[in-house]
Design an enzyme around this catalytic site. Structure first.
Site, PDB file in Angstrom:
ATOM      1  N   TYR A   1       0.861  -1.189   0.000  1.00 38.50           N
ATOM      2  CA  TYR A   1       0.000   0.000   0.000  1.00 38.50           C
ATOM      3  C   TYR A   1       0.890   1.229   0.000  1.00 38.50           C
ATOM      4  O   TYR A   1       1.858   1.299   0.764  1.00 38.50           O
ATOM      5  CB  TYR A   1      -0.896   0.014   1.246  1.00 38.50           C
ATOM      6  CG  TYR A   1      -1.728   1.277   1.333  1.00 38.50           C
ATOM      7  CD1 TYR A   1      -3.019   1.324   0.816  1.00 38.50           C
ATOM      8  CD2 TYR A   1      -1.208   2.441   1.903  1.00 38.50           C
ATOM      9  CE1 TYR A   1      -3.766   2.489   0.862  1.00 38.50           C
ATOM     10  CE2 TYR A   1      -1.953   3.609   1.949  1.00 38.50           C
ATOM     11  CZ  TYR A   1      -3.232   3.618   1.427  1.00 38.50           C
ATOM     12  OH  TYR A   1      -3.969   4.781   1.459  1.00 38.50           O
TER      13      TYR A   1
ATOM     14  N   GLU B   1      -3.215   7.610  -4.357  1.00 40.55           N
ATOM     15  CA  GLU B   1      -3.144   6.327  -3.648  1.00 40.55           C
ATOM     16  C   GLU B   1      -2.884   5.199  -4.644  1.00 40.55           C
ATOM     17  O   GLU B   1      -3.544   5.114  -5.683  1.00 40.55           O
ATOM     18  CB  GLU B   1      -4.470   6.065  -2.929  1.00 40.55           C
ATOM     19  CG  GLU B   1      -4.451   4.801  -2.087  1.00 40.55           C
ATOM     20  CD  GLU B   1      -5.824   4.534  -1.467  1.00 40.55           C
ATOM     21  OE1 GLU B   1      -5.941   4.616  -0.238  1.00 40.55           O
ATOM     22  OE2 GLU B   1      -6.769   4.256  -2.224  1.00 40.55           O
TER      23      GLU B   1
END
Ligand code: ADP
Ligand code: MG
Length: 389
Positions: free
Chosen positions: A108, A196
């Site tokens: 992530y 993101e």
């Protein structure tokens, strides 16, 4: 402002961040053709303004162009409901066809604004793919956060520390440093509130790749990017929000049944609190702003009445710059035009309040006037009914 994954990936690519080969399609036969060009095996990804698509069936691995066609036919026009869309879901109008990548590990990585420190921060974790919120809850120690000093910027050694914390070494570590640095440059130059990559992957062939991408632009910086509005996919936005935007009104849909027309964000928040306090449920947050005209008030009122969930309307206006008679005229014009029969409670005070009250009293609308906020809230909740939850 939101954009699709395929647009976000184009931006990342322009910053030298590696993304899978892919092309967006608007029709099922385009999906099939692109799949053929990609060599058959590929991933068909529904483009909606929300994540969580994988688990909702919006990301499909297909073995050949015919399977791609079937997946596309199934997905186009379908409403996908994911944990991020809300119960109504979002409709699929665009599909990204992408090369199928052999994934070795998922991570992530994001950069977002930390409102506490008013700075950008990089968030990284070796546990990619899953929701970061759930991870933050369960194992916060697995999330690495780096707050960026805007004067110093992001230094390579800081990015390297993060890459090492993710377990990357050697060439991959240096690739990751470049990727994080480029992501920060993108964030600054494109005025993003969020970039993101979830998941960022290491492929089986040992390359870093941004497998998913989400970019949010800062609405307050839109004036610096005249090209952004054209990137919007209107099919992903509530039509009432689109109309509100055209009239420069802040409108946010909520889950209840009492439409609220208010001037000023502070008064709007207080109104929502009061409605909840008295057991009511607001259907929206609509701020007509300080110097609204009769026409804007009328548009605002029509937007509220355009929501089928609305069972009654509460108007809470403090007339400072805004005159109460202008509000009354706007409400009367809009309600008469659409033939509104719903109960309306108007709580007004301030400039020309008596004139506003007279206009409302003389109209043949189902409207009640109050000076007192609590009394107004109580009466609209009484007429519409309390919320069940
Ligand atoms: P979402 O976050 O909306 O669920 P993602 O783009 O992250 O959508 O896709 C979900 C999962 O599907 C990813 O975590 C990844 O494992 C897999 N996936 C996505 N794109 C590809 C691709 N091009 N090749 C192989 N697997 C992919
Ligand atoms: Mg994802």
């Amino acid at each position: 402002m939101n954009i699709h994954e395929y647009q976000a990936k184009e931006i990342l690519r322009s910053y030298g961040i590696p993304v899978p080969r892919g092309r967006v399609a608007l029709k099922a036969d385009q999906v099939q053709r692109t799949a053929r060009e990609m060599g058959g095996r590929c991933v068909v990804k529904a483009q909606i303004y929300a994540g969580g698509r994988g688990k909702a069936g919006g990301v499909r691995l297909v073995a050949n162009p015919d399977e791609a066609l079937l997946a596309a036919k199934d997905l186009f026009g379908k409403t996908l409901v994911t944990p991020q869309t809300g119960p109504d879901g979002l409709i699929v109008r665009r599909i990204l066809v992408e090369e199928a990548v052999e994934i070795a590990r998922e991570f992530y990585l994001s950069i977002t604004l930390d409102r506490q420190t008013s700075r950008y921060c990089v968030i990284a974790s070796a546990e990619g793919g899953m929701e970061i919120e759930a991870l933050a809850e369960k194992s916060p120690e697995k999330i690495h956060i780096l707050t960026i000093d805007p004067y110093i910027g992001l230094r390579p050694y800081q990015a390297r520390k993060l890459a090492l914390a993710l377990g990357m070494t050697g060439r991959l570590c240096e690739e990751c440093v470049a990727l994080i640095t480029n992501l920060y440059r993108c964030c600054l130059e494109k005025d993003c509130t969020l970039v993101e990559i979830n998941p960022l992957v290491i492929t089986k062939a040992d390359w870093l790749l941004a497998m998913d991408a989400k970019v949010n632009f800062d609405d307050n910086a839109l004036f610096r990017h005249p090209e952004y509005p054209d990137m919007t996919d209107l099919s992903q936005i509530d039509p009432l929000e689109i109309t509100a935007g055209e009239f420069d009104l802040s409108y946010i849909k909520l889950k209840g049944n009492i439409g609220c027309m208010v001037n000023g964000a502070g008064l709007a928040m207080a109104t929502l609190d009061m409605l909840s306090e008295y057991g009511g449920a607001p259907a929206n947050f609509l701020d007509v702003g300080g110097g609204a005209t009769r026409d804007r008030v009328a548009e605002a009122f029509k937007i509220i009445l355009g929501d089928p969930d609305v069972r009654g309307v509460f108007v809470n206006i403090f007339g400072g710059i805004m005159r109460c008679d202008v509000i009354a005229e706007g409400v009367i014009a809009a309600a008469s035009e659409v033939g509104c029969t719903l109960p309306i409670v108007v709580r007004m005070d301030g400039t020309l309040v008596e004139e506003g009250k007279r206009l409302l009293d003389e109209s043949d609308l189902n409207v009640k006037f109050t000076h007192d906020l609590a009394e107004g809230v109580e009466s609209i909740v009484g007429m519409v009914g309390k919320s069940s939850d």
